[in-house]
Design a protein around this motif. Structure first.
Motif, PDB file in Angstrom:
ATOM      1  N   UNK A   1      24.645  58.607  34.627  1.00 40.43           N
ATOM      2  CA  UNK A   1      24.804  59.923  35.247  1.00 40.43           C
ATOM      3  C   UNK A   1      23.467  60.368  35.831  1.00 40.43           C
ATOM      4  N   UNK A   2      23.435  60.746  37.105  1.00 38.90           N
ATOM      5  CA  UNK A   2      22.166  61.203  37.685  1.00 38.90           C
ATOM      6  C   UNK A   2      21.687  62.489  37.023  1.00 38.90           C
ATOM      7  N   UNK A   3      20.398  62.542  36.741  1.00 46.16           N
ATOM      8  CA  UNK A   3      19.807  63.715  36.099  1.00 46.16           C
ATOM      9  C   UNK A   3      19.127  64.595  37.144  1.00 46.16           C
ATOM     10  N   UNK A   4      19.320  65.894  37.006  1.00 46.81           N
ATOM     11  CA  UNK A   4      18.702  66.861  37.912  1.00 46.81           C
ATOM     12  C   UNK A   4      17.915  67.873  37.078  1.00 46.81           C
ATOM     13  N   UNK A   5      16.689  68.098  37.464  1.00 45.29           N
ATOM     14  CA  UNK A   5      15.868  69.089  36.756  1.00 45.29           C
ATOM     15  C   UNK A   5      16.322  70.486  37.135  1.00 45.29           C
ATOM     16  N   UNK A   6      16.666  71.274  36.142  1.00 38.89           N
ATOM     17  CA  UNK A   6      17.182  72.626  36.390  1.00 38.89           C
ATOM     18  C   UNK A   6      16.024  73.624  36.376  1.00 38.89           C
ATOM     19  N   UNK A   7      15.889  74.358  37.468  1.00 38.08           N
ATOM     20  CA  UNK A   7      14.806  75.333  37.578  1.00 38.08           C
ATOM     21  C   UNK A   7      15.338  76.753  37.692  1.00 38.08           C
ATOM     22  N   UNK A   8      16.678  76.889  37.518  1.00 36.06           N
ATOM     23  CA  UNK A   8      17.273  78.218  37.606  1.00 36.06           C
ATOM     24  C   UNK A   8      17.224  78.940  36.283  1.00 36.06           C
ATOM     25  N   UNK A   9      18.009  79.991  36.171  1.00 36.15           N
ATOM     26  CA  UNK A   9      18.038  80.797  34.956  1.00 36.15           C
ATOM     27  C   UNK A   9      18.913  80.179  33.880  1.00 36.15           C
ATOM     28  N   UNK A  10      18.953  80.893  32.714  1.00 39.07           N
ATOM     29  CA  UNK A  10      19.752  80.407  31.585  1.00 39.07           C
ATOM     30  C   UNK A  10      21.235  80.680  31.778  1.00 39.07           C
ATOM     31  N   UNK A  11      21.548  81.642  32.624  1.00 44.13           N
ATOM     32  CA  UNK A  11      22.943  81.994  32.876  1.00 44.13           C
ATOM     33  C   UNK A  11      23.213  81.937  34.387  1.00 44.13           C
ATOM     34  N   UNK A  12      24.390  81.392  34.748  1.00 41.34           N
ATOM     35  CA  UNK A  12      24.755  81.333  36.167  1.00 41.34           C
ATOM     36  C   UNK A  12      26.270  81.232  36.276  1.00 41.34           C
ATOM     37  N   UNK A  13      26.825  81.849  37.293  1.00 41.45           N
ATOM     38  CA  UNK A  13      28.260  81.756  37.533  1.00 41.45           C
ATOM     39  C   UNK A  13      28.646  80.326  37.883  1.00 41.45           C
ATOM     40  N   UNK A  14      29.821  79.924  37.451  1.00 45.39           N
ATOM     41  CA  UNK A  14      30.243  78.534  37.636  1.00 45.39           C
ATOM     42  C   UNK A  14      30.298  78.148  39.118  1.00 45.39           C
ATOM     43  N   UNK A  15      30.760  79.056  39.956  1.00 45.25           N
ATOM     44  CA  UNK A  15      30.840  78.763  41.394  1.00 45.25           C
ATOM     45  C   UNK A  15      29.449  78.546  41.967  1.00 45.25           C
ATOM     46  N   UNK A  16      28.517  79.452  41.615  1.00 40.19           N
ATOM     47  CA  UNK A  16      27.137  79.306  42.102  1.00 40.19           C
ATOM     48  C   UNK A  16      26.503  78.027  41.575  1.00 40.19           C
ATOM     49  N   UNK A  17      26.840  77.635  40.351  1.00 38.88           N
ATOM     50  CA  UNK A  17      26.284  76.423  39.749  1.00 38.88           C
ATOM     51  C   UNK A  17      26.700  75.183  40.552  1.00 38.88           C
ATOM     52  N   UNK A  18      27.978  75.124  40.903  1.00 38.84           N
ATOM     53  CA  UNK A  18      28.466  73.954  41.638  1.00 38.84           C
ATOM     54  C   UNK A  18      27.811  73.839  43.010  1.00 38.84           C
ATOM     55  N   UNK A  19      27.632  74.983  43.664  1.00 39.41           N
ATOM     56  CA  UNK A  19      26.988  74.968  44.984  1.00 39.41           C
ATOM     57  C   UNK A  19      25.514  74.624  44.850  1.00 39.41           C
ATOM     58  N   UNK A  20      24.846  75.204  43.828  1.00 39.27           N
ATOM     59  CA  UNK A  20      23.420  74.963  43.600  1.00 39.27           C
ATOM     60  C   UNK A  20      23.151  73.471  43.334  1.00 39.27           C
ATOM     61  N   UNK A  21      24.065  72.830  42.609  1.00 44.09           N
ATOM     62  CA  UNK A  21      23.909  71.412  42.287  1.00 44.09           C
ATOM     63  C   UNK A  21      24.417  70.507  43.409  1.00 44.09           C
ATOM     64  N   UNK A  22      24.923  71.118  44.474  1.00 46.63           N
ATOM     65  CA  UNK A  22      25.459  70.394  45.635  1.00 46.63           C
ATOM     66  C   UNK A  22      26.628  69.481  45.249  1.00 46.63           C
TER      67      UNK A  22
END
Length: 414
Positions: free
Chosen positions: A342-363
């Motif tokens: 599984x490709x790993x991505x370094x998360x630089x956002x906050x501790x909480x995020x809406x699921x829709x925004x998360x999917x878009x943020x992770x592309x």
């Protein structure tokens, strides 16, 4: 054209028949077939390679398996020592190919044409040996035509003949406008064959009118006429529409191995033989054996599809990537486990995020609308748990696995 078939020795005739069988397999039509045999014979007798042309309309930069149908046929010619002429329609691209269109095509800028052409050529290198390809831009000769030459060119064809094209005739009969410059597209494409003295031109069966224009103009200018080879269009993963990115039914040649493998496994059973025939580099004998084994029941359709998927991934990513993609597929779909890589991505956002925004943020999805639809269809999981609420806030954790659909996985690193 002089008859060269009768001049061949027995061994040369066998070579001609061998090449003809390869080139004629999996095609829609050869116009005319006897001339193709004679051109092969002429090439063998004179020890001079044939010039095989493919014109490219650089309207979009992405190449998918549908585009590779004609590339695989070109490779067969290249493997037998013939010259491949790739023509980038930088001049005609500014006109826009009206084929199959109910309205005039958008004309491309120089920058768009150059960008798309560069990307095309890079992706074509996955199929062809580009070091042995003649690359031409048709502005080399078309931009030099003066008005007198263009009028002479236009005089070689009647308006009635141009209106025989389905797209033109349908637009004309329904009162939709046809700009004068659109009539020049098939003339310009045909003139490419005159300028390069092509022996053979390849194209999809939707290009019937355009590629025959090259044959017509070569005769008009007193040159030996090219043979036209038309190839069938490849249906996409829906099994109905032509493969197209806009239909989202495509397998892209630049897609990562796991995605490519998974998509190939979703090819409808009834199209498997066509995909083997048109989209793989297996030998003629290998393709015949697969077809026979499927018909006799000696090869299970599931196993055939695994072979198809492995072959496609191997063609574009190599044998090791193909083996890994196969193992990854079996682990997810047959064992129900998470993939190992599984490709790993370094998360630089906050501790909480809406699921829709998360999917878009992770592309993992390209838009909020697509994200919302995927969640509502039950296609999103966090650490294996299905997400059903489009408004859910996610507590981001280290090593958290986000899954979209059956093939997209991302692991977050804090």
């Amino acid at each position: 054209m002089e008859n060269f078939i009768d001049k061949l020795s027995n061994n040369q005739r066998k070579e001609m028949e061998r090449q003809f069988e390869i080139y004629s397999t999996g095609v829609q039509e050869i116009l005319p077939a006897i001339e193709l045999k004679n051109k092969i014979a002429k090439s063998i007798f004179n020890e001079v390679p044939l010039k095989v042309k493919l014109g490219l309309d650089p309207s979009a930069p992405d190449v998918h398996l549908g585009h590779t149908v004609v590339l695989n046929k070109l490779k067969q010619f290249q493997d037998n020592g013939h010259i491949i002429q790739l023509i980038i329609g930088d001049f005609t691209g500014k006109i826009g190919d009206p084929t199959g269109k109910s309205a005039a095509r958008k004309q491309l800028t120089d920058e768009e044409v150059k960008h798309n052409a560069k990307t095309y050529f890079e992706q074509f290198g996955k199929v062809l040996n580009t070091e042995k390809v003649e690359l031409h831009y048709n502005s080399e000769w078309l931009s030099k035509l003066n008005l007198e030459s263009i009028i002479h060119l236009a005089g070689s064809i009647t308006v009635a003949r141009l209106l025989e094209r389905n797209d033109f005739s349908e637009r004309y009969s329904s009162g939709k406008p046809i700009s004068l410059h659109e009539f020049f597209y098939p003339l310009m494409q045909g003139y490419d064959s005159v300028a390069l003295e092509s022996d053979i031109e390849l194209g999809g069966n939707d290009q019937h009118f355009n590629v025959l224009m090259g044959r017509h103009l070569q005769e008009h200018f007193g040159k030996e006429k090219q043979v036209v080879i038309l190839l069938p269009l490849l249906e996409g993963l829906d099994g109905i529409e032509k493969m197209s990115k806009s239909k989202n039914n495509y397998i892209g040649v630049d897609e990562e191995p796991n995605e490519m493998f998974g998509k190939a496994m979703s090819v409808p059973d009834e199209l498997m033989i066509k995909y083997f025939e048109l989209a793989t580099d297996l030998s003629l004998d290998e393709k015949k054996k697969i077809n026979e084994d499927l018909e006799k029941g000696n090869l299970h359709p599931r196993d055939a599809k695994m072979l198809l998927s492995k072959t496609i991934v191997k063609m574009y990513h190599g044998i090791e990537a193909s083996k890994r993609a196969e193992g990854n597929f079996k682990q997810i779909f047959q064992k129900g486990e998470l993939p190992e890589d599984i490709p790993a991505i370094e998360w630089v956002g906050g501790d909480q995020i809406g699921i829709i925004d998360l999917l878009v943020e992770l592309k993992l999805q390209t838009s909020k609308g697509e994200s919302r639809k995927m969640i509502q269809n039950g296609g999103v999981r966090i650490n294996g748990e299905k997400v059903t609420d489009i408004h859910e806030n996610i507590s981001v954790e280290n090593e958290m696995v986000v899954q979209v659909g059956k093939r997209k996985f991302v692991k977050l690193k804090m």
